[in-house]
Design an enzyme around this catalytic site. Structure first.
Site, PDB file in Angstrom:
ATOM      1  N   GLY A  12       0.800  -1.246   0.056  1.00  0.00           N
ATOM      2  CA  GLY A  12      -0.074  -0.045   0.113  1.00  0.00           C
ATOM      3  C   GLY A  12       0.776   1.120   0.054  1.00  0.00           C
TER       4      GLY A  12
ATOM      5  N   HIS B  78       4.838   6.573  11.195  1.00  0.00           N
ATOM      6  CA  HIS B  78       5.913   5.607  11.183  1.00  0.00           C
ATOM      7  C   HIS B  78       7.307   6.208  11.565  1.00  0.00           C
ATOM      8  CE1 HIS B  78       5.055   1.329  10.919  1.00  0.00           C
ATOM      9  NE2 HIS B  78       4.446   1.498   9.749  1.00  0.00           N
TER      10      HIS B  78
ATOM     11  N   GLU C 174       4.528  -2.109  13.371  1.00  0.00           N
ATOM     12  CA  GLU C 174       3.021  -2.394  12.630  1.00  0.00           C
ATOM     13  C   GLU C 174       1.787  -2.179  13.481  1.00  0.00           C
ATOM     14  OE1 GLU C 174       3.004  -1.185   9.789  1.00  0.00           O
ATOM     15  OE2 GLU C 174       5.003  -1.838   8.955  1.00  0.00           O
TER      16      GLU C 174
ATOM     17  N   HIS D  37      -0.929   6.600   8.583  1.00  0.00           N
ATOM     18  CA  HIS D  37       0.082   5.515   9.058  1.00  0.00           C
ATOM     19  C   HIS D  37       1.506   5.352   8.655  1.00  0.00           C
ATOM     20  CE1 HIS D  37       0.203   1.320   9.996  1.00  0.00           C
ATOM     21  NE2 HIS D  37       1.439   1.240   8.918  1.00  0.00           N
ATOM     22  N   GLU D  38       1.679   5.758   7.605  1.00  0.00           N
ATOM     23  CA  GLU D  38       3.154   6.054   6.943  1.00  0.00           C
ATOM     24  C   GLU D  38       3.939   7.346   7.512  1.00  0.00           C
ATOM     25  OE1 GLU D  38       4.236   3.287   5.594  1.00  0.00           O
ATOM     26  OE2 GLU D  38       2.019   2.511   4.973  1.00  0.00           O
TER      27      GLU D  38
ATOM     28  N   ASN E 104       9.602   4.882   4.271  1.00  0.00           N
ATOM     29  CA  ASN E 104      10.921   5.368   4.060  1.00  0.00           C
ATOM     30  C   ASN E 104      11.274   6.717   4.706  1.00  0.00           C
ATOM     31  OD1 ASN E 104      11.429   2.932   2.214  1.00  0.00           O
ATOM     32  ND2 ASN E 104       9.982   4.614   0.958  1.00  0.00           N
TER      33      ASN E 104
END
Length: 881
Positions: free
Chosen positions: A269, A309, A328, A305-306, A273
């Protein structure tokens, strides 16, 4: 011949690498078929590593072109090399620089892992083990290094050059006027799986964000030219995510720039990085003509969500891949909380639990079951699962329930402070919460260690004379492969006792379990819990807010469920009561269908759904969810074994038709109230559209003479994708007049929009019609079907396998055979996509005998294929064990 089964990697075998890499300088000279990569690695031997211990680096199909230590070429007798491994037989004892030259072919990389080139754009995907396809490396998450990346390419081919971190320098290449370069530096040590690079001819939209400490961050989203106007929602979601993370978790962004790149060919998805998030474009691009309300919600959630992270995954990462849930599960919990604050908390909670039950519960009950933190794996790509993500988030949610909101905030603060810049473990995460709360969480840690969904059974009895309520509660996990026995877990059960007036009742005391406010804390296999001072027999509301990922069996009569559906003060349990009522009714209809009897809907279900439909005081989005029937897969999960998908489909169709015909007047009234005006992607407007389209679905199922006319009219005049797709789905799935004309009109309108075309394929693949398999076969040869694009494969083959139970599970086995054909074809090009498609067979033993025999034959055919990838071999072996 069979491919060999790879040896399992085990958690108990973990040990640190004998060497570490402190800094990485990459020079990537891009060319479509012969990219040259020069890596300079600053390497240090760990103090407990014996001098002369060989240094073994991972590779993945690499071609070595040069090798030197501290500037001197290494004699060939001092190392061994294969495409998949480089070993220095006797490295220097003191810190040294190792320089490695490799040559790779991005155009030939159909696996979309490492460095690949798609649609003219160079792109990387390094999680979990893709960096080894770029250069030889200690490709493991506990090796943290500071990266500096120089990217060089033809300017006409790739005017945009992006890397991790902050931009340092860029310009033309001396003596090569056709080429240019850019240098990027990431000051934060990171594992190799977070490395990223993108180069291509891309457009962008720009914005900025000011952090709470006053720093300005440049924000850019890069897309294909002509798609810039579809980035507004993603950019808005990003800025809201950044502000929310500061306000709720105290996490501030730490670089000068934050870049997002949207690409059409991507296995996942999105990928977090550091400073350069790479997205599947379906989670970035949106406008009212091509994106549904669900697409908007998904973009908001995945962008968040990303971004989240950055702290839970990047600043603090995993020591090893067994700790995958550390980043996660925690980050899914964070994005769920963000979406809950942006939208309706009740609706978001219901949606998340539906996803958990439809994806993770079946995984937890079959051959692919594994703990939230697995103890072993053969192929790590196969453990990016609903158990790690969704169940992992539920475990974090239970932790918050146990330590309380203040304790949870203090625990995360301590976790961030203590482990920033580290690769760490679940034990370290839990230790932070144990320390701030003073609680012993060793028993709770069992949630990370054992597989399976606990079945919590409750028997209740009321003593009017003593005014006491007694609950006999048990918990059990059914035996699973590799786990014959299980231990009782800590299970927080939020509860309420509802009186005859519909209000929650008071009670005096509770014995037999620890109670924290409105939560019973279960910890034993069997417990007897007694409430005293209960003035009348209550309606029992258990597992409010779905406070634990368990299956609850607390038998209730239809009238009791109807009462709770009308009065329960907990929105989740109010929804659950109507769903349980519908499920019980549908299971009776399934049995009648199997026996060839007349299918007659229960009046109590019809009444409850009518009450929901007419209750204008409820949030429209909540009403829309409450009016949805349990899906075919939900019913199959409840049946458990000897499942006949045809009977399940007949039962749902019968109840849908009964609901439509019974409430015709209410449905016509709802259709007449469909709102018009400018499109709004927000939650309130989306909820109103959801309710109107749910009403239309029941109206279409009613058999009303003007149903097809009304659905076609909506399709023709719809000014947004949500309504247009809803109408198209009803026409195609109901095989209504006008379906083929609508499909042609939809394709003509959206032929240049890949994301809209994915919907066109999906609608046809999920139609529960006997002709669908032929349609899907034909579509697999359609000029618009691209077998190399993961999104297109998912929209057709995966959608058929997972979204069309009656046709995938045809009694003749043809559906299984079709999917097996595509697994085998995909496996040679893209093993990750093939393995994920293969998981659709995980519940094959639940079918009745004829179907399960066909499914097993399909799996055996896959198992016996020559040169099957490690990814697919792992899944098929576990399915057949």
């Amino acid at each position: 011949m069979r491919s060999d089964t790879a040896p399992a990697i085990r958690l108990e075998d973990y040990s640190p690498a004998p060497y570490t890499i402190k800094a990485v300088a990459l020079d990537m000279q891009l060319a479509p078929k012969a990219t040259q990569v020069h890596a300079r690695l600053t390497i240090r031997r760990l103090t407990d590593t014996l001098p002369g211990t060989p240094l073994v680096l991972d590779g993945g199909g690499l071609e070595l072109t040069s090798l030197s230590v501290n500037g001197a070429a290494i004699p060939v007798e001092s190392y061994t090399v294969t495409p998949d491994k480089l070993e220095l037989l006797s490295p220097p004892s003191e810190p040294f620089e190792l320089e490695i030259g490799t040559r790779i072919d991005p155009d030939a990389n159909t696996q979309l892992e490492g460095l690949y080139r798609s649609s003219g754009t160079y792109c990387t995907q390094c999680e979990a083990e893709g960096f080894r396809r770029i250069t030889y490396f200690l490709d493991r998450p506990d090796v943290l290094a500071v990266y500096t990346t120089r990217i060089e390419a033809r300017k006409s081919e790739a005017p945009i050059l992006l890397g991790n971190g902050n931009p340092v320098e860029s310009g033309p290449v001396p003596d090569k006027p056709e080429r240019h370069f850019a240098i990027w530096h990431d000051p934060h040590p990171k594992p190799s799986y977070l490395f990223a690079m993108v180069a291509g001819d891309l457009a962008h939209v720009a914005d900025s964000f000011t952090t709470r400490s006053g720093r300005n961050v440049d924000l850019k989203i890069y897309v294909e030219h002509g798609r810039e106007d579809k980035c507004d929602w993603a950019m808005d979601s990003l800025k809201r995510s950044m502000r929310w993370d500061e306000e709720v978790f105290g996490c501030e962004y730490d670089l000068d720039v934050f870049n997002i790149v949207a690409v059409s060919d991507f296995n996942m998805g999105a990928m977090e990085n550091k400073g350069l998030n790479i997205f599947n474009d379906k989670y970035v691009l949106a406008d009212q003509d091509t994106a549904t309300d669900q697409d908007y919600a998904n973009i908001e959630a995945v962008i968040a969500h990303e971004y989240f992270h950055n702290w839970t995954g990047n600043r603090i990462t995993c020591r090893d891949w067994f700790q995958l849930c550390l980043k996660e599960g925690l980050t899914v919990f964070r994005d769920q909380e963000f979406s809950s604050d942006m939208r309706s908390r009740a609706v978001k909670r219901i949606s998340d639990v539906r996803l958990l039950k439809s994806h993770q519960f079946p995984e937890d009950a079959g051959p692919l079951a594994h703990p939230v933190r697995p103890r072993k794996y053969t192929e790590i790509n196969n453990f990016y699962t609903a158990t790690v993500y969704e169940k992992g988030a539920e475990v974090v949610r239970m932790l918050k329930t146990l330590v309380g909101a203040e304790g949870f905030k203090a625990g995360t603060d301590l976790y961030f402070q203590r482990h920033d810049g580290e690769a760490t473990t679940i034990e370290a995460f839990l230790a932070s919460f144990a320390e701030v709360s003073g609680q012993d969480l060793s028993h709770f840690a069992l949630w990370y260690e054992q597989a399976g969904t606990p079945l919590v059974e409750v028997e209740s009895s009321y003593d009017a004379t003593a005014q006491s309520l007694t609950l006999k509660i048990s918990q059990e996990i059914a035996p699973l492969p590799g786990q014959a026995d299980s231990k009782p877990a800590v299970i927080p059960i939020r509860f309420g006792l509802i009186g005859s007036d519909g209000a929650d009742m008071a009670f005096e005391n509770v014995e037999g379990a620890e109670v924290r406010q409105d939560c019973l804390i279960l910890s034993q296999r069997r417990q007897t819990v007694r409430f005293s001072g209960v003035s009348e027999r209550p309606a029992l509301s258990l597992l409010r807010g779905f406070s634990a990922p368990v299956k609850l069996h607390a038998p209730e009569k239809d009238q009791d469920l109807a009462f709770r559906a009308a009065h329960d003060s907990d929105p989740f349990n109010r929804w659950q009561a109507s769903q349980t009522l519908a499920t019980q009714s549908l299971l009776r209809l399934v049995r009648a269908a199997e026996a060839g009897e007349e299918l007659v809907a229960d009046s109590v279900v019809l009444d409850v759904f009518g009450s929901i439909l007419s209750d204008g005081s409820l949030d429209p989005a909540f009403r829309a969810l409450s009016l949805q029937l349990p899906g075919e897969a939900d019913l199959a999960r409840e049946i458990g074994k000897n499942v006949d998908p045809t009977a399940v489909l007949k039962a749902r169709d019968a109840l849908r038709a009964a609901l439509g015909s019974t409430h015709m007047d209410l449905l016509r009234a709802a259709l007449s109230q469909r709102e018009s005006g400018p499109f709004d992607p927000g939650a309130e407007a989306a909820g109103k559209r959801a309710l109107a389209n749910q009403a239309l679905a029941y109206f279409a199922a009613s058999g009303a003479s003007d149903a097809a006319l009304i659905v076609n009219d909506l399709f023709d005049r719809a000014d947004n994708m949500t309504d247009r797709l809803a109408a198209l789905t009803l026409l195609v799935h109901g095989d209504l007049p006008g379906a083929q004309a609508a499909l042609e009109a939809f394709r003509n309108r959206h032929e240049t929009s890949s994301l809209a075309l994915d919907k066109w394929f999906m609608v046809q693949a999920t139609a529960p019609l006997s002709s669908t398999l032929k349609t899907v076969r034909d579509l697999a040869g359609h000029r618009l079907f691209d077998e190399n694009n993961p999104n297109r494969v998912r929209s057709l083959v995966h959608a058929f396998a997972t979204g069309n139970p009656s046709q995938f599970g045809r009694p003749d086995g043809a559906g299984f055979s079709f999917v097996a054909d595509h697994v085998l074809a995909l496996d040679a090009r893209n093993p990750q996509v093939a393995a994920r498609l293969l998981t659709c067979f995980r519940s094959w033993r639940a079918y009745e005998a004829q179907r399960s025999s066909h499914a097993e034959a399909a799996l055996q055919r896959i198992s016996e294929a020559e040169n099957l990838s490690r990814d697919s071999r792992d899944i098929v072996d576990r399915c057949l064990q």
